[in-house]
Design an enzyme around this catalytic site. Structure first.
Site, mmCIF file in Angstrom:
data_model
loop_
_atom_site.group_PDB
_atom_site.id
_atom_site.type_symbol
_atom_site.label_atom_id
_atom_site.label_comp_id
_atom_site.label_asym_id
_atom_site.label_seq_id
_atom_site.Cartn_x
_atom_site.Cartn_y
_atom_site.Cartn_z
ATOM 1 N N ASP A 86 0.851 -1.197 0.000
ATOM 2 C CA ASP A 86 0.000 0.000 0.000
ATOM 3 C C ASP A 86 0.889 1.251 0.000
ATOM 4 O O ASP A 86 2.109 1.156 -0.217
ATOM 5 C CB ASP A 86 -1.014 -0.032 1.161
ATOM 6 N N THR A 100 1.834 -2.437 8.819
ATOM 7 C CA THR A 100 2.150 -3.496 9.794
ATOM 8 C C THR A 100 2.279 -4.870 9.155
ATOM 9 O O THR A 100 2.747 -5.802 9.809
ATOM 10 C CB THR A 100 1.027 -3.596 10.842
ATOM 11 N N HIS A 148 6.680 -25.519 8.463
ATOM 12 C CA HIS A 148 5.552 -26.165 9.146
ATOM 13 C C HIS A 148 4.193 -25.822 8.557
ATOM 14 O O HIS A 148 3.281 -26.637 8.618
ATOM 15 C CB HIS A 148 5.543 -25.774 10.630
ATOM 16 N N HIS A 192 2.692 -32.120 9.585
ATOM 17 C CA HIS A 192 2.200 -30.755 9.340
ATOM 18 C C HIS A 192 1.072 -30.743 8.315
ATOM 19 O O HIS A 192 0.211 -29.870 8.342
ATOM 20 C CB HIS A 192 3.345 -29.859 8.871
HETATM 21 C C1 RB5 Z 1 -2.377 2.446 6.564
HETATM 22 O O1 RB5 Z 1 -2.484 3.581 7.344
HETATM 23 C C2 RB5 Z 1 -2.260 1.209 7.455
HETATM 24 O O2 RB5 Z 1 -3.447 0.981 8.130
HETATM 25 C C3 RB5 Z 1 -1.862 -0.005 6.644
HETATM 26 O O3 RB5 Z 1 -0.652 0.239 6.000
HETATM 27 C C4 RB5 Z 1 -1.651 -1.283 7.413
HETATM 28 O O4 RB5 Z 1 -0.800 -1.102 8.503
HETATM 29 C C5 RB5 Z 1 -2.872 -2.028 7.790
HETATM 30 O O5 RB5 Z 1 -2.831 -3.134 8.341
#
Ligand code: RB5
Length: 153
Positions: free
Chosen positions: A8, A67, A98, A133
């Site tokens: 993104d 994240t 696994h 597994h």
């Molecule tokens: C974008 O602000 C953020 O929410 C996205 O990059 C991500 O971390 C979502 O899981």
């Protein structure tokens, strides 16, 4: 080997660095993520990479958002996808050995580029071990297929 990569708006730089890193190893990389820092909804890239992997248009996938969570959640909604968000090379390696993950995901706001490269290296270098597994992966597929798990009755 052909890898689909998606991201993104917060992960454009890391996507470009990982793409170049993989290409420097002779791996073909198909970029289906955004190249703009304009706000971009991560499910679009998560879905595109997952679709390519599920359809065998790519051998595996790499997803990067802030994240790694949202984009992997989106990918995991596609049948046959086992996407793992991880921030360390050990989890990446074990997720292949696994769990036979076919997509690896991480967060550009969570880890640095060197850790991201190590994650990708450990993941691509690992082999699925099968055996016991597979029983568990079959159970995951049963949940996906039927929204039920006989073993949990
Ligand atoms: C974008 O602000 C953020 O929410 C996205 O990059 C991500 O971390 C979502 O899981």
């Amino acid at each position: 080997m052909k890898i689909a990569i998606g991201n993104d708006h917060v992960a454009v730089d890391m996507k470009n660095e990982i793409k170049a890193y993989l290409e420097s190893k002779g791996i073909e990389v198909v970029n289906v993520g955004t190249d703009s820092t304009e706000r971009f909804n991560y499910p679009v890239s998560g879905y595109k990479v997952a679709r390519m992997v599920a359809d065998k248009d790519a051998d595996c996938g790499v997803l990067i958002c802030g994240t790694g969570v949202g984009i992997s959640l989106a990918a995991n909604k596609v049948k046959g996808i086992r996407a793992c968000v991880c921030s360390d090379p050990y989890t990446a390696k074990l997720s292949k050995q696994h769990n036979n993950t076919n997509i690896i995901s991480f967060g550009a706001r969570v880890i640095g580029i060197e850790t991201a490269k190590m994650i990708v290296d450990e993941w691509l270098g690992a082999e699925y071990e099968g055996g016991r597994h597979q029983t568990r992966i079959d159970m995951i597929a049963e949940i996906e297929e039927t929204q039920h798990l006989k073993a949990a009755e």
